[in-house]
Design an enzyme around this catalytic site. Structure first.
Site, PDB file in Angstrom:
ATOM      1  N   LYS A  20       0.832  -1.212   0.000  1.00 29.09           N
ATOM      2  CA  LYS A  20       0.000   0.000   0.000  1.00 29.09           C
ATOM      3  C   LYS A  20       0.869   1.265   0.000  1.00 29.09           C
ATOM      4  CE  LYS A  20      -2.536   0.479   3.635  1.00 29.09           C
ATOM      5  NZ  LYS A  20      -2.701   1.599   4.538  1.00 29.09           N
ATOM      6  N   ARG A  94     -11.352   3.221   9.166  1.00 31.42           N
ATOM      7  CA  ARG A  94     -11.016   1.890   9.679  1.00 31.42           C
ATOM      8  C   ARG A  94     -12.246   1.202  10.272  1.00 31.42           C
ATOM      9  NH1 ARG A  94      -5.630   2.675   9.793  1.00 31.42           N
ATOM     10  NH2 ARG A  94      -4.125   1.614  11.030  1.00 31.42           N
ATOM     11  N   ARG A 128      12.460 -11.781   5.683  1.00 27.35           N
ATOM     12  CA  ARG A 128      13.206 -10.543   5.869  1.00 27.35           C
ATOM     13  C   ARG A 128      14.105 -10.607   7.101  1.00 27.35           C
ATOM     14  NH1 ARG A 128       9.398  -5.414   5.341  1.00 27.35           N
ATOM     15  NH2 ARG A 128       8.829  -5.917   7.473  1.00 27.35           N
ATOM     16  N   ARG A 161      13.130  -9.358  13.051  1.00 30.58           N
ATOM     17  CA  ARG A 161      12.268  -8.584  13.956  1.00 30.58           C
ATOM     18  C   ARG A 161      11.116  -9.450  14.434  1.00 30.58           C
ATOM     19  NH1 ARG A 161      10.593  -3.468  10.577  1.00 30.58           N
ATOM     20  NH2 ARG A 161       8.665  -4.172  11.538  1.00 30.58           N
ATOM     21  N   ARG A 172      -1.364 -10.498  12.534  1.00 28.89           N
ATOM     22  CA  ARG A 172      -1.648  -9.136  12.056  1.00 28.89           C
ATOM     23  C   ARG A 172      -2.593  -9.164  10.859  1.00 28.89           C
ATOM     24  NH1 ARG A 172       4.187  -7.100  11.171  1.00 28.89           N
ATOM     25  NH2 ARG A 172       3.318  -5.484   9.850  1.00 28.89           N
TER      26      ARG A 172
HETATM   27  P1  ATP Z   1       0.231  -0.370   8.853  1.00 30.13           P
HETATM   28  O1  ATP Z   1       0.865  -1.704   9.023  1.00 30.13           O
HETATM   29  O2  ATP Z   1      -0.713  -0.305   7.677  1.00 30.13           O
HETATM   30  O3  ATP Z   1       1.184   0.783   8.931  1.00 30.13           O
HETATM   31  P2  ATP Z   1      -0.530   0.316  11.520  1.00 30.13           P
HETATM   32  O4  ATP Z   1      -1.302  -0.569  12.430  1.00 30.13           O
HETATM   33  O5  ATP Z   1       0.890   0.623  11.806  1.00 30.13           O
HETATM   34  O6  ATP Z   1      -0.742  -0.276  10.083  1.00 30.13           O
HETATM   35  P3  ATP Z   1      -1.049   3.131  11.134  1.00 30.13           P
HETATM   36  O7  ATP Z   1      -1.963   3.512  10.028  1.00 30.13           O
HETATM   37  O8  ATP Z   1       0.400   3.401  10.988  1.00 30.13           O
HETATM   38  O9  ATP Z   1      -1.366   1.614  11.431  1.00 30.13           O
HETATM   39  O10 ATP Z   1      -1.620   3.775  12.476  1.00 30.13           O
HETATM   40  C1  ATP Z   1      -1.017   3.580  13.726  1.00 30.13           C
HETATM   41  C2  ATP Z   1      -2.062   3.514  14.820  1.00 30.13           C
HETATM   42  O11 ATP Z   1      -2.870   4.695  14.804  1.00 30.13           O
HETATM   43  C3  ATP Z   1      -3.069   2.376  14.673  1.00 30.13           C
HETATM   44  O12 ATP Z   1      -2.609   1.189  15.213  1.00 30.13           O
HETATM   45  C4  ATP Z   1      -4.283   2.916  15.414  1.00 30.13           C
HETATM   46  O13 ATP Z   1      -4.127   2.789  16.814  1.00 30.13           O
HETATM   47  C5  ATP Z   1      -4.239   4.394  15.086  1.00 30.13           C
HETATM   48  N1  ATP Z   1      -5.077   4.704  13.909  1.00 30.13           N
HETATM   49  C6  ATP Z   1      -4.670   5.010  12.649  1.00 30.13           C
HETATM   50  N2  ATP Z   1      -5.706   5.244  11.827  1.00 30.13           N
HETATM   51  C7  ATP Z   1      -6.828   5.067  12.587  1.00 30.13           C
HETATM   52  C8  ATP Z   1      -8.222   5.144  12.327  1.00 30.13           C
HETATM   53  N3  ATP Z   1      -8.699   5.435  11.114  1.00 30.13           N
HETATM   54  N4  ATP Z   1      -9.063   4.900  13.345  1.00 30.13           N
HETATM   55  C9  ATP Z   1      -8.620   4.606  14.569  1.00 30.13           C
HETATM   56  N5  ATP Z   1      -7.331   4.508  14.893  1.00 30.13           N
HETATM   57  C10 ATP Z   1      -6.427   4.741  13.914  1.00 30.13           C
END
Ligand code: ATP
Ligand code: MG
Length: 225
Positions: A20, A94, A128, A161, A172
């Site tokens: 993505k 989300r 990885r 990791r 996940r």
């Molecule tokens: P990715 O692997 O896609 O990066 P991630 O879990 O690291 O996924 P991020 O988009 O980097 O997610 O966001 C980090 C954190 O911020 C999430 O785990 C969540 O707690 C919060 N968050 C991000 N976007 C939202 C949302 N739309 N609604 C609620 N919480 C959110």
């Protein structure tokens, strides 16, 4: 004077490891769209110690989602500041509540859903290995070190990791599927989702490019005019 360019308002969805990030950066480059990532925005708010940041921090540290009300207000505010541009939303919505609130406020043209088979993602991530001291990354298949398990430059051992281990990656992905499925279904019922399937970003990207080109003029073409 040419007619005002049409604006495109798009959402991108895809599992962790689906590419993505890669596809998003190509989209914003080729189509001059603004990229709004909820995760990046939250990290910035936390860093700047804003009221949103202070609230969000507690939830994120517990591994929870930030409450819908907070997210919706924060994203809507950011969108008003880029209302003259085309944009690509990433990480939001989300939940179905967030999706409903967004549609009440904004005309969304398309939801791009990247579909990479979970098996492929797992293979990609679990191979990885990193050299923690330097940040060098290897892959047992795509970019192997000269000697298995050893950094090419220093000869020090490579590590995996915790969140790249197969069991963690599977968890996940399952979590993503459970959480996102209702949101995708919500958009699918409205006929808004375009699906892009492939094993590699280089396979998926031309399809995304082609689809967006029917709605927006890629920047590249304007350069040759
Ligand atoms: P990715 O692997 O896609 O990066 P991630 O879990 O690291 O996924 P991020 O988009 O980097 O997610 O966001 C980090 C954190 O911020 C999430 O785990 C969540 O707690 C919060 N968050 C991000 N976007 C939202 C949302 N739309 N609604 C609620 N919480 C959110
Ligand atoms: Mg992240």
């Amino acid at each position: 004077m040419p007619a005002a360019a049409k604006l495109l308002r798009a959402i991108i969805m895809g599992a962790p490891g689906s590419g993505k990030g890669t596809i998003s950066s190509r989209i914003v480059q080729d189509f001059a769209m603004k990229h709004l990532s909820s995760g990046d925005l939250l990290r910035k708010q936390i860093h700047d110690k804003t009221a949103y940041g202070l609230t969000a921090k507690m939830y994120i540290e517990r591994g929870d989602l930030v409450p819908d009300q907070v997210m919706v207000r924060m994203i809507m505010y950011e969108l008003t500041s880029i209302h003259n541009s085309s944009w690509l939303l990433d990480g939001f919505p989300r939940t179905v509540e967030q999706a409903k609130a967004l549609l009440r406020d904004q005309p969304i043209d398309i939801v791009l859903n990247l579909r990479v088979p979970f098996d492929v993602i797992i293979d990609r991530i679990k191979g990885r290995w990193t050299h923690p001291q330097s940040g060098r990354i290897y892959h047992t298949e795509f970019n192997p070190p000269k000697e298995p398990g050893v950094d090419d430059v220093t000869g020090e051992p490579l590590m995996q990791r915790d969140d790249d281990k197969e069991e963690t990656v599977k968890a996940r992905l399952e979590h993503y599927r459970r959480l996102t499925h209702p949101v995708l279904q919500f958009f699918r019922n409205k006929g808004m989702v375009e699906e892009f399937t492939g094993n590699y970003s280089n396979e998926i990207w031309p399809l995304v490019h082609q689809s967006l080109s029917t709605q927006l003029k890629p920047l590249q073409y304007t350069r040759y005019e």
